[in-house]
Design a protein around this motif. Structure first.
Motif, short mmCIF file in Angstrom:
data_model
loop_
_atom_site.label_atom_id
_atom_site.label_comp_id
_atom_site.label_asym_id
_atom_site.label_seq_id
_atom_site.Cartn_x
_atom_site.Cartn_y
_atom_site.Cartn_z
N SER A 199 0.91 -1.02 -0.51
CA SER A 199 0.08 -0.48 0.12
C SER A 199 0.38 1.25 -0.03
N ALA A 221 -4.91 -3.67 -2.79
CA ALA A 221 -5.18 -2.72 -1.47
C ALA A 221 -5.34 -1.55 -1.89
N ASP A 222 -7.15 -0.67 -1.73
CA ASP A 222 -7.23 0.28 -1.80
C ASP A 222 -6.92 1.23 -1.12
N ALA A 223 -5.63 1.29 -0.70
CA ALA A 223 -4.86 2.30 -0.35
C ALA A 223 -3.45 2.23 -1.31
N LEU A 224 -3.29 1.74 -2.63
CA LEU A 224 -2.27 1.72 -2.93
C LEU A 224 -2.30 1.93 -4.66
#
Ligand code: NDP
Length: 290
Positions: A199, A221-224
């Motif tokens: 991420s 990941a969403d935060a990547l």
């Protein structure tokens, strides 16, 4: 006089290399013949094919799956290896060491191995105008393709490198092996993660997995996030690129890397530089579609 080249692989019928190199030959004004060479999947057959080709006057050969490591062993025991081939542990380009030939060494004993895959990627990223100097780069994948791009990325001046892989232990082993093989790599701290745990913000994320062949999608990941996303695969819709394009990133598949590594092989063999941008345009328009 016609100069002869081959690409050795198994399977080999799908290879685009003959079309690419035939175009390069025309661009360089050289009379070349470049053919696909099937080889049974064992080291002895590979060595026999290579020896017959170079004894018969062959000028150069490309090596593709599954022979890149066998080609490495073959050259290590004969004419030698470039630094990029040594660090990659794999050879995609066979040529003859002219200095050894001049000493009267036989073509087979003068066999020299190089690896142009990683530099082909770097050259493509530069053609795209994506900044590499000072970049924060993540590679997803820890197989042969990932191994081959680490040294060229570091030589291109990237700031940080992270390697993520489905099997994180393979990424850790890769970093250990690369750090032992190259002082330039050893001077960098390379972080490793499981793919799903990667991420944060990167400038460039490179997909060096073969997942595109399976139809599965990577667990991202969403935060990547990244500004630029590159997939080494080509020739189909790639979910990895769609994922980052939807988040505003610029994207590219690996078609330009394919042409780029071929151009570097051609230049090693013939000493003639290729206009890669022009060749890519011609190939996209005529021989095969991206
Ligand atoms: P390898 O078989 O050596 O490595 C495959 C990698 O993909 C491993 O890291 C593996 O992870 C990962 N992987 C495979 N399946 C999955 C999956 N379902 N989910 C998550 N990860 C997966 O292949 P290469 O490194 O030789 O090639 C990788 C890609 O690069 C291929 O698609 C190839 O076509 C492309 N390539 C393109 C080139 C070009 O010129 N454009 C040149 C060279 C390669 P794990 O370790 O966990 O198994």
């Amino acid at each position: 006089m016609t100069q002869h080249f081959i690409v050795i692989g198994n399977p080999i019928a799908h290879s685009k290399s003959p079309e690419i190199h035939t175009l390069f030959g025309a661009q360089a004004g050289l009379d070349i013949c470049y053919q696909r060479q099937y080889c049974p999947d064992d080291a002895a057959s590979f060595t026999a094919v290579v020896e017959a080709f170079f004894h018969g006057g062959g000028m150069g050969a490309n090596v593709t799956v599954p022979f890149k490591q066998v080609a490495y062993e073959c050259c290590a025991a004969r004419g030698g290896l470039s630094e990029h081939a040594k660090v990659a542990g794999a050879v995609n380009t066979l040529l003859l060491d002219k200095a050894l030939l001049a000493k009267g060494v036989s073509p087979v004993e003068a066999l020299y191995g190089d690896n142009t895959d990683g530099q082909g990627l770097i050259n493509h990223i530069k053609r795209l105008g994506w900044p590499l100097n000072g970049a924060r780069v993540a590679i997803i994948g820890a197989g042969g393709a990932a191994r081959g791009v680490v040294l060229p990325l570091i030589e291109a001046g990237i700031e940080t490198l992270t390697i993520a892989n489905r099997t994180v232990s393979k990424a850790e082993i890769l970093v250990d092996e690369l750090s032992t093989a190259s002082e330039k790599i050893n001077q960098h701290t390379i972080q490793t993660y499981a793919t799903a745990a990667l991420s944060g913000d990167f400038d460039i994320i490179i997909n060096a997995t073969s997942i595109g062949l399976s139809g599965e999608t990577l667990p991202l990941a969403d935060a990547l996030n990244c500004q630029y996303a590159y997939d080494m695969m080509y020739g189909r819709e790639l979910p990895f690129l769609q994922h980052f394009a939807a988040r505003g990133a610029q994207t590219s598949n690996g078609y330009g890397m394919l042409i780029g590594q071929a151009a570097l092989s051609f230049e090693r063999w013939t000493g003639r530089a290729i206009d890669v941008a022009q060749a890519t345009e011609t190939l996209q328009a005529h021989s095969f579609k991206n």
